[in-house]
Write an enzyme that holds these catalytic residues in place. Sequence first.
Site, PDB file in Angstrom:
ATOM      1  N   GLU A  14      27.712  -0.180   3.028  1.00 43.12           N
ATOM      2  CA  GLU A  14      26.565  -0.599   3.853  1.00 43.12           C
ATOM      3  C   GLU A  14      26.914  -1.784   4.754  1.00 43.12           C
ATOM      4  O   GLU A  14      26.518  -1.833   5.926  1.00 43.12           O
ATOM      5  CB  GLU A  14      25.370  -0.996   2.974  1.00 43.12           C
ATOM      6  CG  GLU A  14      24.863   0.106   2.062  1.00 43.12           C
ATOM      7  CD  GLU A  14      25.480   0.034   0.668  1.00 43.12           C
ATOM      8  OE1 GLU A  14      26.708  -0.189   0.559  1.00 43.12           O
ATOM      9  OE2 GLU A  14      24.735   0.185  -0.311  1.00 43.12           O
TER      10      GLU A  14
ATOM     11  N   CYS B 226      23.628  -5.737  -0.357  1.00 37.05           N
ATOM     12  CA  CYS B 226      23.480  -4.770   0.739  1.00 37.05           C
ATOM     13  C   CYS B 226      22.015  -4.565   1.104  1.00 37.05           C
ATOM     14  O   CYS B 226      21.678  -4.407   2.282  1.00 37.05           O
ATOM     15  CB  CYS B 226      24.149  -3.457   0.359  1.00 37.05           C
ATOM     16  SG  CYS B 226      25.948  -3.621   0.216  1.00 37.05           S
TER      17      CYS B 226
ATOM     18  N   CYS C   2      23.053  -2.303  -3.559  1.00 39.17           N
ATOM     19  CA  CYS C   2      23.011  -3.461  -4.451  1.00 39.17           C
ATOM     20  C   CYS C   2      22.194  -4.563  -3.763  1.00 39.17           C
ATOM     21  O   CYS C   2      21.842  -4.437  -2.588  1.00 39.17           O
ATOM     22  CB  CYS C   2      24.447  -3.937  -4.742  1.00 39.17           C
ATOM     23  SG  CYS C   2      25.205  -4.881  -3.400  1.00 39.17           S
TER      24      CYS C   2
ATOM     25  N   HIS D 167      31.406  -3.427   0.936  1.00 42.65           N
ATOM     26  CA  HIS D 167      30.639  -2.245   0.529  1.00 42.65           C
ATOM     27  C   HIS D 167      30.369  -1.397   1.771  1.00 42.65           C
ATOM     28  O   HIS D 167      30.343  -1.912   2.900  1.00 42.65           O
ATOM     29  CB  HIS D 167      29.312  -2.682  -0.103  1.00 42.65           C
ATOM     30  CG  HIS D 167      29.447  -3.262  -1.477  1.00 42.65           C
ATOM     31  ND1 HIS D 167      28.367  -3.546  -2.294  1.00 42.65           N
ATOM     32  CD2 HIS D 167      30.551  -3.618  -2.194  1.00 42.65           C
ATOM     33  CE1 HIS D 167      28.787  -4.038  -3.446  1.00 42.65           C
ATOM     34  NE2 HIS D 167      30.110  -4.096  -3.410  1.00 42.65           N
TER      35      HIS D 167
END
Lengths: 161, 161
Positions: free
Chosen positions: A64, A95, A92, A62
Amino acid sequence: MNSDDQPSKAAPMRPMEQALAQAKAAVDRGEVPVGAVILDPQGKVIAAAGNQTLADHDPTAHAEILVIKAACAAIGSERLIDCDLYVTLEPCPMCAAAISLARIRRLYYGAPDEKSGGVDHGPRIYAQSSCHHRPEVYGGISEQPAAALLRFFFAARRDKS
Amino acid sequence: MNSDDQPSKAAPMRPMEQALAQAKAAVDRGEVPVGAVILDPQGKVIAAAGNQTLADHDPTAHAEILVIKAACAAIGSERLIDCDLYVTLEPCPMCAAAISLARIRRLYYGAPDEKSGGVDHGPRIYAQSSCHHRPEVYGGISEQPAAALLRFFFAARRDKS
């Protein structure tokens, strides 16, 4: 941002524009359009990344996570003390927890994520008594373009299937 | 494990011994001793890793994240369908969420983590209605040696400081 020395809380548009540029680059690669940047304590962007789970065959890739890894590599530390993270979508749970572990000072996010968010939805990671570091959180920063990009992506994907 | 074709639920000691070996290697490097392995649907270990947050200057370099990335690279997919993960300590919220994103089938963990765990403590990631994939969870597998290794590490660190 009023000047390069005074980033973050006052006018966080410019770094979010850079995060949006990362999200746009992700959608061009066929990835879910999420982008992120990290600023050092002086307000300088030290890392930028877009989601690349498909390209990397990596469910942890992801925006992040990638931007945290890149910023840590840039400063040679596993803690990003007094650094701020901008991301186009509410993180999420994975993260959100990584942002806490990295000791990020302030988290600015764009669109809320009612379905999969972990900051203001779902497990609300920073509201847990067992959370050892809580960043300041500012949601809804440049929410409209971030949400529009996501809507475009998912509408195009539905159209193909 | 009764045979190489019948891993997991029945007798999950052998893979956990391999995870413990990764934890021991981590402590030798001065890292918090946590180790993990992933088995493919046929019960073959396809990835093994120990915590290396300090060596990598990376707060996301927990054993579970590293082993998921390695297993995904090994099979060329961002989803580890029907794969099982063994880890010596209850995963933190970041790793619990990553295990869900990776679509791990069964999670076996050793020592519970009341302070920082995210499976049976804290945000209880898989109990959230917004969690899109829940692995089967089996805790307390080889709990004693996993916990002893952690106690040794933190006692030695306190002794130094």
